[in-house]
Motif scaffolding. Structure first.
Motif, PDB file in Angstrom:
ATOM      1  N   THR A   1       0.841  -1.293  -0.247  1.00 16.09           N
ATOM      2  CA  THR A   1       0.200  -0.130  -0.027  1.00 16.09           C
ATOM      3  C   THR A   1       0.797   1.237   0.033  1.00 16.09           C
ATOM      4  O   THR A   1       0.241   2.391  -0.006  1.00 16.09           O
ATOM      5  CB  THR A   1      -0.942   0.017   1.135  1.00 16.09           C
ATOM      6  OG1 THR A   1      -0.304  -0.120   2.504  1.00 16.09           O
ATOM      7  CG2 THR A   1      -1.965  -1.373   1.142  1.00 16.09           C
TER       8      THR A   1
ATOM      9  N   LEU B   1      -3.077   6.925   5.282  1.00 15.85           N
ATOM     10  CA  LEU B   1      -3.433   6.742   3.715  1.00 15.85           C
ATOM     11  C   LEU B   1      -4.580   7.498   3.460  1.00 15.85           C
ATOM     12  O   LEU B   1      -4.695   8.059   2.479  1.00 15.85           O
ATOM     13  CB  LEU B   1      -3.447   5.436   3.551  1.00 15.85           C
ATOM     14  CG  LEU B   1      -1.890   4.643   3.481  1.00 15.85           C
ATOM     15  CD1 LEU B   1      -2.067   3.149   3.157  1.00 15.85           C
ATOM     16  CD2 LEU B   1      -0.877   5.140   2.786  1.00 15.85           C
TER      17      LEU B   1
ATOM     18  N   HIS C   1      -5.736   8.420  -0.066  1.00 20.38           N
ATOM     19  CA  HIS C   1      -5.534   7.009  -0.736  1.00 20.38           C
ATOM     20  C   HIS C   1      -6.354   6.213  -0.236  1.00 20.38           C
ATOM     21  O   HIS C   1      -6.219   5.415   0.624  1.00 20.38           O
ATOM     22  CB  HIS C   1      -4.150   6.564  -0.503  1.00 20.38           C
ATOM     23  CG  HIS C   1      -3.084   7.354  -1.097  1.00 20.38           C
ATOM     24  ND1 HIS C   1      -2.424   8.363  -0.427  1.00 20.38           N
ATOM     25  CD2 HIS C   1      -2.487   7.459  -2.373  1.00 20.38           C
ATOM     26  CE1 HIS C   1      -1.552   9.058  -1.350  1.00 20.38           C
ATOM     27  NE2 HIS C   1      -1.473   8.317  -2.523  1.00 20.38           N
TER      28      HIS C   1
END
Length: 391
Positions: free
Chosen positions: A234, A268, A273
């Motif tokens: 990730t 994130l 994201h």
């Protein structure tokens, strides 16, 4: 005049009363003494090796092990604190520079798309209410000051209590490393059990605690590696650091490694994201989080010689009853029960025989009917009562 049996009963009562007093005095330091005993048992082999290397100076080797324990406890906390402080300083400098150059509206350009509209409304509300903000802040501080003081005081007291228990543990660890063998020999000499049984029980305890410690560290390592894979997939910033933090938190039962994965997923999400954040959150909960419940019983099974399900429930039961220290007390309680049953069956139980083998009556033990006199095999008496040997 008191009989010997009565005096013995009174003396046994005095022994029980003195043991109760000793336990009462030692109760404030129970966790410290217990952890010191666990670490002393785990470090026994290393202590002997260091003592041989230092030509019999057991005090020096024990001191080095205590210093190593302090470093192992403080180094992760110091590294985590330094990282957080540096990141906070960077964030404050970034915000102050952006506000000076472009104003508060300039910060909205760095907010992810889904959060930009709520952030804009909050900024407008802040600008309209900024006139009375300082007065409101003063009023809230005046009304909530006592609550804040109590909260801060509670945190200080808790931190001081933890530090005190750690200091007591290190002191007890030092003396157990230096004089642990003498203590075991003394317990063996004064124990009412048969010779060797007390040492056998203590050896069982040492083996179980060492197995739990090794399995906990190994499980934390596996969880950190699994989390590192998720961080790399990730593209979490500074994945090695987050993996190290995951390893540290995996050793804390009340927190766990999955918390770090969720925190990284929120990071994130905040940086725009969302898909990567969702993947990392699922990976942390299903793979990293559940690995503790699968790997630790499998690793502990080899050292404890117990069924995997028994170890699993001992770990969870001890954790729910005794807290974090229950990860050691739970398996110890089960191991103590199994060791006592094994020793009793071996030393006091019936003699074992192979399954399916017919029960054979004792040899050379003729039965004697009532009214008859037993004669050894090979001998009989004649009518005159003269003993003769039969060939």
């Amino acid at each position: 005049m008191a009989t010997e049996q009565g005096a013995r009963r009174v003396f046994i009562g005095l022994i029980v009363f003195s043991i109760a007093l000793v336990l009462l005095v030692a109760s404030p330091f129970f966790e410290a003494f217990f952890l010191a005993a666990v670490l002393a048992g785990a470090f026994q082999g290393l202590q002997r090796w260091l003592t041989r290397r230092f030509h019999g100076k057991s005090g020096l080797s024990a001191g080095l092990l205590c210093v190593g324990t302090i470093v192992a406890l403080l180094a992760p906390l110091a590294a985590l604190t330094a990282f957080l402080v540096s990141e906070i300083i960077k964030g404050v400098n970034f915000i102050s520079t952006t506000v000076q150059q472009r104003g508060l509206e300039g910060l909205l350009t760095y907010v992810p798309g889904p959060l930009r509209e709520p952030a804009g409304r909050m900024l407008e509300r802040f600008e309209t209410q900024s006139v009375g903000l300082w007065q409101t802040l003063q009023e809230q501080l005046a009304t909530r000051g006592s609550t804040a003081a109590q909260t801060v005081g509670g945190v200080v007291v808790t931190t001081g209590s933890v530090a005190f228990q750690v200091v007591m543990m290190l002191i007890a660890l030092y003396f157990l490393l230096v004089d642990g063998q003498r203590l075991v020999a003394w317990m063996e000499s004064v124990s009412p059990l048969k010779r060797g049984q007390t040492t056998e029980l203590l050896t069982e305890f040492r083996r179980v605690t060492k197995t739990v410690l090794v399995s906990s560290v190994a499980t934390a390592g596996v969880q950190a590696l699994a989390a590192l894979v998720g961080y790399l997939i990730t593209r979490v910033p500074v994945p090695i650091f987050f993996a190290a933090v995951t390893f540290f938190f995996a050793l804390i039962p009340a927190v766990g490694a999955a918390v770090v994965c969720l925190a990284a997923a929120l990071l994130l999400l905040a940086t725009g994201h969302p898909i990567a954040a969702l993947i990392l959150a699922i990976w942390g909960l299903l793979v990293v989080g559940l690995a503790d419940n699968v790997i630790k019983p499998l690793l502990a099974r080899r050292g404890m010689h117990m069924h995997g399900a028994l170890i699993f429930f001992a770990l969870l039961g001890g954790l729910s009853v005794f807290g974090a220290i229950g990860l050691l007390l739970g398996p110890l309680a089960v191991a103590f029960f199994l060791a006592v049953v094994r020793i009793y069956e071996r030393d006091y139980g019936r003699p074992s025989r192979r399954p399916g083998a017919p029960a054979t009556p004792p040899q050379n033990k003729p039965t004697v009917e009532e009214g008859e006199e037993f004669e050894p095999a090979g001998f009989h008496t004649d009518g005159g009562g003269v003993e003769k040997h039969s060939h």
